[in-house]
Every structure is written in C-alpha cells, then in structure tokens.
Design an enzyme around this catalytic site. Sequence first.
Site, PDB file in Angstrom:
ATOM      1  CE  LYS A 169      -3.286  -6.961  -0.107  1.00  0.00           C
ATOM      2  NZ  LYS A 169      -4.188  -6.065   0.645  1.00  0.00           N
TER       3      LYS A 169
ATOM      4  N   GLY B  31      -0.990   0.259  -6.924  1.00  0.00           N
ATOM      5  CA  GLY B  31      -0.813   0.904  -5.626  1.00  0.00           C
ATOM      6  C   GLY B  31       0.344   1.875  -5.677  1.00  0.00           C
ATOM      7  N   GLY B  32       0.927   2.128  -4.526  1.00  0.00           N
ATOM      8  CA  GLY B  32       1.982   3.131  -4.429  1.00  0.00           C
ATOM      9  C   GLY B  32       3.368   2.568  -4.744  1.00  0.00           C
TER      10      GLY B  32
ATOM     11  N   GLY C 287       5.152  -1.150  -4.431  1.00  0.00           N
ATOM     12  CA  GLY C 287       5.527  -1.651  -5.759  1.00  0.00           C
ATOM     13  C   GLY C 287       6.974  -2.108  -5.793  1.00  0.00           C
TER      14      GLY C 287
ATOM     15  CD  GLU D  76      -1.091  -0.066 -14.747  1.00  0.00           C
ATOM     16  OE1 GLU D  76      -0.942   1.166 -14.728  1.00  0.00           O
ATOM     17  OE2 GLU D  76      -1.013  -0.746 -15.777  1.00  0.00           O
TER      18      GLU D  76
ATOM     19  CB  CYS E  61      -3.334   6.563 -10.363  1.00  0.00           C
ATOM     20  SG  CYS E  61      -4.439   5.878 -11.602  1.00  0.00           S
TER      21      CYS E  61
ATOM     22  CD  GLU F  53       0.234   9.327  -6.371  1.00  0.00           C
ATOM     23  OE1 GLU F  53       0.792   8.542  -5.577  1.00  0.00           O
ATOM     24  OE2 GLU F  53      -0.456   8.942  -7.329  1.00  0.00           O
TER      25      GLU F  53
HETATM   26  P1  NAD Z   1      -0.595   0.923  -1.381  1.00  0.00           P
HETATM   27  O1  NAD Z   1       0.646   0.701  -2.162  1.00  0.00           O
HETATM   28  O2  NAD Z   1      -0.479   1.362   0.017  1.00  0.00           O
HETATM   29  O3  NAD Z   1      -1.480  -0.407  -1.335  1.00  0.00           O
HETATM   30  C1  NAD Z   1      -1.916  -1.045  -2.511  1.00  0.00           C
HETATM   31  C2  NAD Z   1      -2.189  -2.496  -2.184  1.00  0.00           C
HETATM   32  O4  NAD Z   1      -0.946  -3.143  -1.882  1.00  0.00           O
HETATM   33  C3  NAD Z   1      -3.075  -2.725  -0.989  1.00  0.00           C
HETATM   34  O5  NAD Z   1      -3.894  -3.862  -1.253  1.00  0.00           O
HETATM   35  C4  NAD Z   1      -2.076  -3.000   0.118  1.00  0.00           C
HETATM   36  O6  NAD Z   1      -2.638  -3.766   1.179  1.00  0.00           O
HETATM   37  C5  NAD Z   1      -1.012  -3.772  -0.615  1.00  0.00           C
HETATM   38  N1  NAD Z   1       0.334  -3.702  -0.053  1.00  0.00           N
HETATM   39  C6  NAD Z   1       0.863  -2.727   0.721  1.00  0.00           C
HETATM   40  N2  NAD Z   1       2.163  -3.015   0.989  1.00  0.00           N
HETATM   41  C7  NAD Z   1       2.450  -4.179   0.361  1.00  0.00           C
HETATM   42  C8  NAD Z   1       3.622  -4.992   0.252  1.00  0.00           C
HETATM   43  N3  NAD Z   1       4.770  -4.651   0.843  1.00  0.00           N
HETATM   44  N4  NAD Z   1       3.556  -6.119  -0.489  1.00  0.00           N
HETATM   45  C9  NAD Z   1       2.420  -6.459  -1.116  1.00  0.00           C
HETATM   46  N5  NAD Z   1       1.263  -5.757  -1.032  1.00  0.00           N
HETATM   47  C10 NAD Z   1       1.279  -4.622  -0.311  1.00  0.00           C
HETATM   48  O7  NAD Z   1      -1.452   1.925  -2.260  1.00  0.00           O
HETATM   49  P2  NAD Z   1      -2.837   2.581  -1.882  1.00  0.00           P
HETATM   50  O8  NAD Z   1      -2.530   3.643  -0.871  1.00  0.00           O
HETATM   51  O9  NAD Z   1      -3.859   1.544  -1.589  1.00  0.00           O
HETATM   52  O10 NAD Z   1      -3.246   3.263  -3.284  1.00  0.00           O
HETATM   53  C11 NAD Z   1      -2.833   4.518  -3.649  1.00  0.00           C
HETATM   54  C12 NAD Z   1      -1.729   4.431  -4.677  1.00  0.00           C
HETATM   55  O11 NAD Z   1      -2.157   3.647  -5.782  1.00  0.00           O
HETATM   56  C13 NAD Z   1      -1.398   5.783  -5.261  1.00  0.00           C
HETATM   57  O12 NAD Z   1       0.007   5.939  -5.355  1.00  0.00           O
HETATM   58  C14 NAD Z   1      -2.011   5.739  -6.652  1.00  0.00           C
HETATM   59  O13 NAD Z   1      -1.414   6.590  -7.589  1.00  0.00           O
HETATM   60  C15 NAD Z   1      -1.845   4.302  -7.007  1.00  0.00           C
HETATM   61  N6  NAD Z   1      -2.785   3.910  -8.064  1.00  0.00           N
HETATM   62  C16 NAD Z   1      -2.301   3.714  -9.332  1.00  0.00           C
HETATM   63  C17 NAD Z   1      -3.174   3.397 -10.370  1.00  0.00           C
HETATM   64  C18 NAD Z   1      -2.675   3.191 -11.784  1.00  0.00           C
HETATM   65  O14 NAD Z   1      -3.441   2.749 -12.625  1.00  0.00           O
HETATM   66  N7  NAD Z   1      -1.425   3.485 -12.094  1.00  0.00           N
HETATM   67  C19 NAD Z   1      -4.528   3.255 -10.100  1.00  0.00           C
HETATM   68  C20 NAD Z   1      -4.991   3.452  -8.807  1.00  0.00           C
HETATM   69  C21 NAD Z   1      -4.096   3.779  -7.792  1.00  0.00           C
END
Ligand code: NAD
Length: 488
Positions: free
Chosen positions: A173, A225-226, A230, A247, A281, A382
């Site tokens: 996804k 993601g965030g 997470g 991550e 990130c 962040e």
């Molecule tokens: P996000 O957490 O909003 O979304 C990430 C993914 O999770 C998306 O596909 C989203 O649709 C899904 N999602 C959102 N809420 C969810 C839930 N409750 N349950 C399951 N899935 C859900 O993050 P974003 O805004 O897309 O990405 C930015 C964040 O990602 C930043 O905090 C960045 O630091 C982090 N990031 C980390 C790394 C790493 O390697 N550590 C790499 C890239 C991005």
Amino acid sequence: MIQTQLYIDGQWQSPIDQGTRAIVSPADESVIAQAAEATRADARLAIAAARKAFDGPWRQTTIRDRARLLNKIAELIDRDAEKLAHLESLNTGKTLTESRTDMGDIAATFRYFAGLVASEAGAVNEAPHHVISRTLREPVGVCGLITPWNYPLLQAAWKIAPALGAGNTVVIKPSNLTPLTTHHFTQLVAELDLPPGVFNLVTGGAEVGAELAESLDVDLVSFTGGAFAGESIMKAATGNFKRIGLELGGKNPNIVFADADLDAAVDYALNAAFFHAGQVCSAGSRLMVEDSIYDAFIGRLAERLPRIVIGNGFHGETQMGPVQSAQQHDKILGMVQAGIAEGARLVHGGKRPAGDVFRKGYWLEPTLLADVTAGMKIAKEEIFGPVITAERFRSEEEALRAANDTPYGLAAAVWTRDLDKANRMSRALRFGTVWVNDYHPYFPEAPWGGYKASGIGRELARIGLDEYTELKHSYINLAPKAMGWFGA
Ligand code: NAD
C-alpha cells in the site's frame, strides 16, 4: 490522463466501491492522474489472495527461482528507468536527477537481495551422529508493506525485494498521494509469471494500512512513515502479535567542528538540508556549529541560499523542487513561524518564492533560521521541509548532549579533521547511521534504521533480509531408542 487500478490475485481491478482519488502535481496543482482509492474490503481481498498464494505453490519455489525473479525485476526497472523517473518527479516534485538516482538505487537493491538470497543456505549444527540438526530460515508469510510519499518506489523496493526474495507473499500500500511509480512497478511484476496472489497492490489511505496492520491473516507489517501512524500500527499489530518493522521520522544533527574542512562542510550542509526540498527522513536540517566558526559559517550559508535554483523538477537547471502537498507547505511555514516566535533569527527564506510560476504549487524558499537553541520546538521536532535550523555549541560534550537530546535517533553527521574526535563522536551518538565528513550516503549493503523513536528493526543489508524470515531449528533423530526415564 493516467488511471491506476488495484492488482489483486493476479488481476487488475477497480475498488469494490469504485473509489478514485485525484493525484495532483505539487509543481502546479494540476490533476495528473486518477488513482484507485481502495477501502478495507479491497484490502481484505488482497490479504486473502496473498494468504492463499503463500499456503499454495509459492512455498515450493527455490532460492534460485527467487534470486532469478529479483534479478529479472532489476532488469525491468533498468528497461523502464526513464519512464519511472519521470513518474516519480511528476508525482513528488523532486528533480529528475534525483529520481534517476533513485531508479539506479532501486535496481541495485533488487540485485543486492538477489545475490544475498542466492547465497542463503541452512546451517548444519553440531549434534550427535544419529541426529540431523539444522537451522533453517523460512518466510514469515503474508507481508503488508506500507510506504510514504517522499521516496515512493525506493522505500517500496527496500521492502519488496527482501520480502519476495525470502519467499513471502506481499500486499503493498503506497501513500495515496504518490501511488504512480508503485503502480507502474506492479505493471512490471504483472509481466512476470508469478502465481496469482504473490504480489498485490492496494492503493488507498490510512484505512487500508490499518486493515493490513489489524488483519489476523497478515504475518508481518513493514511500515515507513510518521510516528503517529507508526504508533497506531504497533498497537494494531498486537491482535496476532505480528512482526513489525517501523522506519519512522528523524531529527538529524549535522555537527560541524571548527577544525573541519569548511568548504566541504558548507557544501554538504546545504545538500543535507535541501536535497528533495528537505523531505528526507535523514535530512540534516538540525545544523550545529562550533562557536568559533559559527558566525562565519552562517554568513557563508546566507551567501549560498539565494543562489539555489528553485523550479520545476523537469528543468535541467533546477536544484530544488516544491514540497509535496499543501498540508506539508502549511505545516513547514507554521514551524518556521513558531521558531521565529521562540526567538530564532530568520536569515533567509521562510516564505513562498516571488514570481508568477510559484503562485500555484507548493513552493517554499530554502530557509535558514539561526540562533536556535536546543530547547526550541524547531530543534526538537521533525520539520520535513527545506529549513536549516542552526545552533551554536562550545564543546564536544555540549554538542553530544544536545544532539542526543531528542526522541529520535535516525542519522547524524560529524565534520572534523580529528580522527580521534570523529571516532568518539560516532560511537557516542545514539543514531542508526553516523556519517563523518559526508552526508546522505546509504547503500544496499549497509543497514538502515533508527534508534529510539525513529523506529524498530532495520532495512537493507543482511538484516534487511533476515527481518522477513522466521528462524527454525529442525532436529531429526535418525535412530530413536527408548529412554526408560519415566516409570520404566
Ligand atoms: P504517514 O505516516 O502519514 O504515512 C505513511 C503511510 O502510512 C502512508 O501510506 C499512509 O497512507 C499510511 N497510514 C497513515 N495512517 C495510517 C494508519 N493509521 N495505519 C496504517 N497506515 C497508515 O507518513 P508520510 O507523511 O507519508 O511520510 C513522512 C514520514 O515518513 C516522515 O516522518 C518521515 O521521516 C518518514 N520516513 C521515514 C523513513 C525512514 O527510513 N526512517 C523514510 C522515509 C520517510
């Protein structure tokens, strides 16, 4: 107009409720695609298909079959690299140069895991002569893979390559803001002769991700993601104690000592913070500079910032594109304002660039906030945008204490010519990656992941494959004899 579909059980299909979402160019807000927007019901179909495929003939594939598959995917990525790079830049706004680099890295990731899978074999343990004791690595099962919008296909590759290579089945996804390259990638996978259900694509929002995290039929969730999402994934995963890999975000210090090569340090400080408009990130947005060179260093950055060429990622001269969404745009500007209110000094930027071409789209000037102190919100949270916050430090101990004083622990960098200090710092910094006299390099052979709130587990490297396996001790007694222990 690009139209995307879901890919479930080897079939392209529309979501059950026919949902769609307009995908918008961050450069000018024009609609560039209509993407399928799935619901939980579609996710359930995909999970069921992946379950059936995992419990069926896919379990019989050999290491060699799977290594060949990953190499074939790498060839297809090379074949379509230009098309994929265009889609990535169109959807994320990043420069074409950056997207082309991503595609090279993605093919390299598949080739790396192909080699690793091919070298994988069970270990035979020391045991009595009538016993065969082996340590086996087996696939975990159905893997739900959830990816963010900043590196859509690269993050997907870090998960898909080891997941398939280890013999799992997959439901992916991508972020519903940036599904285009993962969709094209799925078209490449559909060219291959995989059993239905081994690879499934479900594009949609948080509810689809939540279904993957909650489902009792999913054995592992790998999420990038965030922290907010997470945390909810971690809670949801307790339903069947599924494996999780997280991550998450970072607040990454880039620490410059007075004895560093300052030409290089200035150059890399800009690269650390403005690559992909800071939406990385591991972005080095938290600059920390030793007191004796602080003013001169800020002065040199201030000279360079107005010269950064902002523009459409498809134009050859562009060095920095827009940020990805209106929401990010507003959030970053809010953080800058909060920093100024807390006493930071705005040296450059902090607003939308002037000019007609920047009226539409999510544009921001590269921004430098000086005289930030460790307690300020902008030094702790962040920002995820093109913003450098600059702090001053007076000693190695002070730099170390301030750098480690964050809930995050993803990446850090140290600039010094003193090797002893470089070694001390890189050992004492509580971060998953520490660069010395460099910023941003990563590669498939080296592990990637965070300490503390930056996540759980690691991607890439040998451990990035192991995360997708269960470890089994198989013990076979070839000549059992009665023991006569109880009641004989
Ligand atoms: P996000 O957490 O909003 O979304 C990430 C993914 O999770 C998306 O596909 C989203 O649709 C899904 N999602 C959102 N809420 C969810 C839930 N409750 N349950 C399951 N899935 C859900 O993050 P974003 O805004 O897309 O990405 C930015 C964040 O990602 C930043 O905090 C960045 O630091 C982090 N990031 C980390 C790394 C790493 O390697 N550590 C790499 C890239 C991005």
